[in-house]
Design an enzyme around this catalytic site. Structure first.
Site, PDB file in Angstrom:
ATOM      1  N   HIS A   1      -0.943 -25.117   8.423  1.00  0.00           N
ATOM      2  CA  HIS A   1      -1.142 -26.519   8.126  1.00  0.00           C
ATOM      3  C   HIS A   1      -2.642 -26.788   8.016  1.00  0.00           C
ATOM      4  CE1 HIS A   1      -0.962 -26.567  12.695  1.00  0.00           C
ATOM      5  NE2 HIS A   1      -2.179 -27.022  12.434  1.00  0.00           N
TER       6      HIS A   1
HETATM    7  P1  TYD Z   1       2.665 -26.719  16.618  1.00  0.00           P
HETATM    8  O1  TYD Z   1       1.794 -27.667  15.867  1.00  0.00           O
HETATM    9  O2  TYD Z   1       4.004 -26.413  16.044  1.00  0.00           O
HETATM   10  O3  TYD Z   1       1.885 -25.341  16.817  1.00  0.00           O
HETATM   11  P2  TYD Z   1       1.325 -24.331  15.695  1.00  0.00           P
HETATM   12  O4  TYD Z   1       0.541 -25.140  14.740  1.00  0.00           O
HETATM   13  O5  TYD Z   1       0.486 -23.364  16.455  1.00  0.00           O
HETATM   14  O6  TYD Z   1       2.494 -23.645  15.064  1.00  0.00           O
HETATM   15  O7  TYD Z   1       2.798 -27.245  18.109  1.00  0.00           O
HETATM   16  C1  TYD Z   1       3.846 -26.841  18.965  1.00  0.00           C
HETATM   17  C2  TYD Z   1       4.236 -28.027  19.845  1.00  0.00           C
HETATM   18  O8  TYD Z   1       3.180 -28.408  20.716  1.00  0.00           O
HETATM   19  C3  TYD Z   1       4.607 -29.247  19.040  1.00  0.00           C
HETATM   20  O9  TYD Z   1       5.726 -29.869  19.681  1.00  0.00           O
HETATM   21  C4  TYD Z   1       3.410 -30.148  19.167  1.00  0.00           C
HETATM   22  C5  TYD Z   1       2.840 -29.785  20.518  1.00  0.00           C
HETATM   23  N1  TYD Z   1       1.381 -29.915  20.651  1.00  0.00           N
HETATM   24  C6  TYD Z   1       0.844 -30.834  21.537  1.00  0.00           C
HETATM   25  O10 TYD Z   1       1.568 -31.591  22.196  1.00  0.00           O
HETATM   26  N2  TYD Z   1      -0.508 -30.915  21.674  1.00  0.00           N
HETATM   27  C7  TYD Z   1      -1.338 -30.109  20.981  1.00  0.00           C
HETATM   28  O11 TYD Z   1      -2.583 -30.204  21.150  1.00  0.00           O
HETATM   29  C8  TYD Z   1      -0.783 -29.161  20.051  1.00  0.00           C
HETATM   30  C9  TYD Z   1      -1.672 -28.265  19.235  1.00  0.00           C
HETATM   31  C10 TYD Z   1       0.578 -29.101  19.918  1.00  0.00           C
END
Ligand code: TYD
Length: 129
Positions: A47
């Site tokens: 993303h």
């Molecule tokens: P996600 O964005 O899917 O991770 P990646 O981009 O590494 O694949 O995030 C996983 C979960 O964690 C999602 O439910 C959102 C949450 N999250 C937070 O609550 N705070 C944060 O700072 C981040 C990065 C994710």
């Protein structure tokens, strides 16, 4: 987009790396999160962000980061705890090839905000062009 090598403040007791906001990370740090226990062959991230800038360090183990500015893609090896990589806003990023023991530390200039994410690649291209 390039790897930054931080000074290792080591001595005969072991190693230490210090990161200071706006000194050796190019933003004010509002959030820190880390990724570990990543399954083999998994790609994370995939993303971009409107405003969030990130700074990535594999503080243990290794992984690869591919950054894409909409024109060119570059893949970086994060395989030493003193190597940092800056991912600016409006850069598409993916994290992959995690070692079993990888702990990927990410510093960010914004609090978590789902509305700051661009998760669709075509939308990303439309935003930057
Ligand atoms: P996600 O964005 O899917 O991770 P990646 O981009 O590494 O694949 O995030 C996983 C979960 O964690 C999602 O439910 C959102 C949450 N999250 C937070 O609550 N705070 C944060 O700072 C981040 C990065 C994710």
């Amino acid at each position: 987009m390039s790897i930054i090598l931080h000074e290792v403040l080591g001595d005969n007791r072991g190693q230490l790396v210090a990161i200071e906001e706006s000194v050796n990370v190019p933003f004010d740090i509002k959030r820190v999160f880390y990724i570990y226990g990543t399954q083999k062959k998994v790609s994370r991230g995939d993303h971009s962000h409107y405003n969030t800038k990130q700074y990535l360090i594999a503080v243990n183990g290794s992984c690869k980061i591919t950054l894409d500015n909409g024109k060119t893609k570059q893949t970086f090896d994060l395989d030493e705890p003193n190597k940092g990589l800056f991912q600016d806003a409006l850069i598409w990023g993916s994290m992959h090839d995690f070692s079993d023991d990888c702990v990927l530390l990410i510093l960010a200039n914004e609090y978590y905000d789902e509305s700051d994410y661009i998760r669709d690649y075509q939308e990303f291209l439309d935003v930057i062009h």
